[in-house]
Design an enzyme around this catalytic site. Sequence first.
Site, PDB file in Angstrom:
ATOM      1  N   HIS A 188     -17.161   7.149 -21.591  1.00  0.00           N
ATOM      2  CA  HIS A 188     -17.083   8.604 -21.701  1.00  0.00           C
ATOM      3  C   HIS A 188     -17.777   9.234 -20.492  1.00  0.00           C
ATOM      4  O   HIS A 188     -18.868   8.798 -20.119  1.00  0.00           O
ATOM      5  CB  HIS A 188     -17.755   9.056 -23.010  1.00  0.00           C
ATOM      6  CG  HIS A 188     -17.658  10.523 -23.229  1.00  0.00           C
ATOM      7  ND1 HIS A 188     -16.483  11.116 -23.677  1.00  0.00           N
ATOM      8  CD2 HIS A 188     -18.539  11.524 -23.028  1.00  0.00           C
ATOM      9  CE1 HIS A 188     -16.676  12.423 -23.746  1.00  0.00           C
ATOM     10  NE2 HIS A 188     -17.907  12.692 -23.360  1.00  0.00           N
ATOM     11  N   MET A 223      -6.135   8.231 -25.048  1.00  0.00           N
ATOM     12  CA  MET A 223      -6.237   9.582 -25.588  1.00  0.00           C
ATOM     13  C   MET A 223      -5.712   9.681 -27.023  1.00  0.00           C
ATOM     14  O   MET A 223      -4.886  10.554 -27.338  1.00  0.00           O
ATOM     15  CB  MET A 223      -5.468  10.559 -24.682  1.00  0.00           C
ATOM     16  CG  MET A 223      -5.974  10.566 -23.242  1.00  0.00           C
ATOM     17  SD  MET A 223      -7.700  11.012 -23.117  1.00  0.00           S
ATOM     18  CE  MET A 223      -7.584  12.755 -23.410  1.00  0.00           C
ATOM     19  N   ILE A 280      -7.239   9.253 -31.204  1.00  0.00           N
ATOM     20  CA  ILE A 280      -8.382   8.945 -32.063  1.00  0.00           C
ATOM     21  C   ILE A 280      -8.024   7.682 -32.828  1.00  0.00           C
ATOM     22  O   ILE A 280      -6.950   7.595 -33.433  1.00  0.00           O
ATOM     23  CB  ILE A 280      -8.677  10.132 -33.002  1.00  0.00           C
ATOM     24  CG1 ILE A 280      -9.171  11.310 -32.154  1.00  0.00           C
ATOM     25  CG2 ILE A 280      -9.689   9.739 -34.069  1.00  0.00           C
ATOM     26  CD1 ILE A 280      -9.306  12.603 -32.907  1.00  0.00           C
TER      27      ILE A 280
HETATM   28  C1  GRF Z   1     -12.353   8.580 -17.565  1.00  0.00           C
HETATM   29  O1  GRF Z   1     -13.027   9.693 -17.045  1.00  0.00           O
HETATM   30  C2  GRF Z   1     -13.033   8.102 -18.815  1.00  0.00           C
HETATM   31  O2  GRF Z   1     -14.411   8.296 -18.807  1.00  0.00           O
HETATM   32  C3  GRF Z   1     -12.395   8.942 -19.877  1.00  0.00           C
HETATM   33  O3  GRF Z   1     -11.054   9.094 -19.471  1.00  0.00           O
HETATM   34  C4  GRF Z   1     -10.963   8.934 -18.064  1.00  0.00           C
HETATM   35  C5  GRF Z   1      -9.984   7.835 -17.831  1.00  0.00           C
HETATM   36  O4  GRF Z   1      -9.707   7.659 -16.460  1.00  0.00           O
HETATM   37  N1  GRF Z   1     -12.537   8.328 -21.182  1.00  0.00           N
HETATM   38  P1  GRF Z   1      -8.824   6.443 -15.991  1.00  0.00           P
HETATM   39  O5  GRF Z   1      -7.498   6.507 -16.731  1.00  0.00           O
HETATM   40  O6  GRF Z   1      -9.581   5.175 -16.287  1.00  0.00           O
HETATM   41  O7  GRF Z   1      -8.646   6.640 -14.514  1.00  0.00           O
END
Ligand code: GRF
Length: 210
Positions: free
Chosen positions: A115, A96, A98
């Site tokens: 994504h 999370m 950029i």
């Molecule tokens: C997933 O939905 C992914 O697509 C998004 O963030 C979420 C991460 O989930 N980018 P996790 O930490 O892999 O369980």
Amino acid sequence: MASLALGVLVSGRGSNLQSIIDAIAAGTLDAHIAVVISNKEEAFGLERAKTNGISAVYIDPKPFKEQPNPREAYDHAVLAALKSYGVELVILAGYMRIVTSVFISAFESKMMNIHPSLLPSFPGLHAQKQALDWGAKVSGCTVHFVTEGMDEGPIILQSAVPVLKDDTDETLSVRILEQEHRIYPEAIQLYGEGRLIIEGRRTQIAESVK
Ligand code: GRF
């Protein structure tokens, strides 16, 4: 030849990380995870790494806030860690933050993201909720190479998931996640086999030579 060295970046629960760990264990993904790095100390992804005997590194963003360009300074630190572990392909898995151009140019065409929508629909946060709110009948997930624009890089694989009448953000997310866990390891395997050929916006998948 040694298997592909992955560096996985996580900020949270790390279920995609787990799917990669599982695919490697099952022999469907010929790679190894050299290191898991997180910007969040409490990320469960770090626990998953440790449980599986994988190096887990927390890099605290706070000290970098004092620097003239905090984001770039942080990315330099992440890059240094990735390089010290000999990482060849960077996997963003619920990371999370950029990523800056410093990072992107160092791993150009060697960094993937997943994504939870069929890009280019619903980029950014809360993609599943965006799809529901828009009234989409189909959503899904996308694995793509990372470029400067957020969620904009060449698409590698996608999987479509129907939006059901009674879907909530949670139920749709769960079904999309199942597909994420299938296509992310598959995309990495294709990369490892040298079968992903980027041509402008398009990623061609070469036939298997096996
Ligand atoms: C997933 O939905 C992914 O697509 C998004 O963030 C979420 C991460 O989930 N980018 P996790 O930490 O892999 O369980």
